[in-house]
Design a protein around this motif. Sequence first.
Motif, short mmCIF file in Angstrom:
data_model
loop_
_atom_site.label_atom_id
_atom_site.label_comp_id
_atom_site.label_asym_id
_atom_site.label_seq_id
_atom_site.Cartn_x
_atom_site.Cartn_y
_atom_site.Cartn_z
N PRO A 285 0.80 -1.23 0.00
CA PRO A 285 0.00 0.00 0.00
C PRO A 285 0.83 1.28 0.00
CG PRO A 285 -0.94 -1.60 1.51
CD PRO A 285 0.36 -2.17 1.05
N VAL A 286 1.92 1.32 0.76
CA VAL A 286 2.73 2.53 0.80
C VAL A 286 3.39 2.80 -0.55
CG1 VAL A 286 4.70 3.64 1.90
CG2 VAL A 286 3.09 2.33 3.28
N ALA A 287 3.87 1.73 -1.21
CA ALA A 287 4.45 1.90 -2.54
C ALA A 287 3.40 2.41 -3.52
CB ALA A 287 5.05 0.58 -3.02
N ILE A 288 2.19 1.86 -3.44
CA ILE A 288 1.10 2.34 -4.28
C ILE A 288 0.82 3.81 -4.02
CG2 ILE A 288 -1.39 2.13 -4.69
CD1 ILE A 288 -1.09 -0.86 -4.24
N ALA A 289 0.82 4.20 -2.74
CA ALA A 289 0.54 5.59 -2.39
C ALA A 289 1.59 6.53 -2.95
CB ALA A 289 0.47 5.72 -0.86
N LEU A 290 2.85 6.15 -2.90
CA LEU A 290 3.91 7.01 -3.42
C LEU A 290 3.79 7.17 -4.93
CD1 LEU A 290 6.96 5.75 -1.31
CD2 LEU A 290 5.61 7.83 -0.99
N VAL A 291 3.47 6.09 -5.64
CA VAL A 291 3.31 6.17 -7.10
C VAL A 291 2.15 7.08 -7.46
CG1 VAL A 291 2.78 4.85 -9.17
CG2 VAL A 291 4.42 3.96 -7.52
N TRP A 292 1.01 6.88 -6.78
CA TRP A 292 -0.17 7.70 -7.08
C TRP A 292 0.02 9.15 -6.65
CZ3 TRP A 292 -4.66 6.96 -9.75
CH2 TRP A 292 -4.89 5.67 -10.23
N ALA A 293 0.79 9.40 -5.60
CA ALA A 293 1.06 10.78 -5.20
C ALA A 293 1.80 11.52 -6.31
CB ALA A 293 1.89 10.79 -3.91
N MET A 294 2.73 10.85 -6.98
CA MET A 294 3.41 11.48 -8.12
C MET A 294 2.45 11.66 -9.30
SD MET A 294 7.21 9.75 -8.07
CE MET A 294 6.61 8.05 -8.05
N MET A 295 1.56 10.69 -9.50
CA MET A 295 0.60 10.81 -10.60
C MET A 295 -0.40 11.93 -10.36
SD MET A 295 -0.07 6.73 -11.24
CE MET A 295 -1.40 7.01 -12.40
N PHE A 296 -0.70 12.22 -9.10
CA PHE A 296 -1.66 13.27 -8.76
C PHE A 296 -1.06 14.67 -8.81
CE2 PHE A 296 -4.21 10.04 -6.16
CZ PHE A 296 -5.20 9.95 -7.13
N HIS A 297 0.23 14.81 -8.99
CA HIS A 297 0.87 16.13 -8.95
C HIS A 297 0.27 17.03 -10.03
CE1 HIS A 297 3.96 19.25 -8.98
NE2 HIS A 297 4.31 18.80 -7.79
N PRO A 298 -0.16 18.27 -9.67
CA PRO A 298 -0.85 19.13 -10.66
C PRO A 298 0.00 19.49 -11.87
CG PRO A 298 -1.21 19.92 -8.42
CD PRO A 298 -0.16 18.86 -8.33
N GLN A 299 1.32 19.69 -11.69
CA GLN A 299 2.18 20.08 -12.81
C GLN A 299 2.92 18.89 -13.43
OE1 GLN A 299 2.41 22.05 -9.81
NE2 GLN A 299 0.91 23.44 -10.76
N LEU A 300 3.41 17.98 -12.62
CA LEU A 300 4.26 16.91 -13.12
C LEU A 300 3.55 15.57 -13.25
CD1 LEU A 300 7.43 17.74 -10.96
CD2 LEU A 300 6.87 18.55 -13.27
N GLY A 301 2.33 15.47 -12.75
CA GLY A 301 1.63 14.19 -12.74
C GLY A 301 1.14 13.77 -14.12
N VAL A 302 1.12 12.47 -14.34
CA VAL A 302 0.71 11.95 -15.64
C VAL A 302 -0.80 12.03 -15.83
CG1 VAL A 302 0.46 9.57 -14.80
CG2 VAL A 302 1.04 9.98 -17.20
#
Length: 311
Positions: free
Chosen positions: A130-147
């Motif tokens: 779960p923590v690894a999933i959270a870190l990946v999704w936190a980067m994906m949610f980034h307003p400027q850099l997220g996919v």
Amino acid sequence: MTPSLALEKPAAAAPPASRRRAGGSLWPFVLPALIVVASVIVFPWGFTIWMSLNEWQIGGGSSFVGLANYGRLLTDLRFHDALWHTLYFTALAVILPVVLGLFSAIVFHQNFKARGFLRALFVMPMMATPVAIALVWAMMFHPQLGVLNYLLSLVGIPPQLWVFHPSTVIPSLVLVETWQWTPLVMLIVLGGLAAIPTEPYESALIDGASGWQMFWHITLPLVLPFVMVAAIIRSIDAIKSFDIIYAITQGGPGTASETVNLYLYSVAFAYYDIGYGSAIAVVFFLMVIGLAVLLLWLKKRVQWTEVGIGA
């Protein structure tokens, strides 16, 4: 003259020695399990209830205050908001995976090429940490850099703030939960679909029933108990969710995604108010038990209705 023979009632047979020995040797086997249960479950909860009746700060003394900590919950607006966030998050995190899991199970129940490979690929999210999933999704949610915002821009949708705005943070967190736990629902429902006999479908085809009619009148009623099992598992897991939320938002922005679990953690381990935190833990435990009892009752009603229709 033949002497009369007295008929004597035979004495009751004594229990075999092996039975007496077995009856007398049960406690050595049961006692260790009772000790483990008492030490792991009963004592911690008893101690938690006792702490909830005291005013207790870490580093200071404790004083008995009775039900004052529970009365404090009635006027704690932050606890009320956390309770609402918990119910809102739980409802979305149960409905979406159950609906999508049911649909996915019907799709993967069909015969098509590479079905086994796609099934294995589909269940991979539930195997990740779960923590690894959270870190990946936190980067994906980034307003400027997220996919995610990049993908939205490809179809002309303006960028979203996702977990950085109070109105979208909980639906965004539910998106992560749905991605991770829809495969679990799919596997449970898929087992139910595999147990359905083919005769009802053959009769329905002879009667000219459409695919939607067969799903609504045959598939859904027969697989509904399995859907309820999946809903029970997801409900208990979602209401206790902590790691995903804490790793992505820490309850923010502000307290917009703070659930009862996170508020309990803050009160006990950030503010060091052990007595009040224990009261929150007791109330939260009663919430989980109440939800489990309600869902189990609904599951029994579903099974009873199914049997009643088929009788």
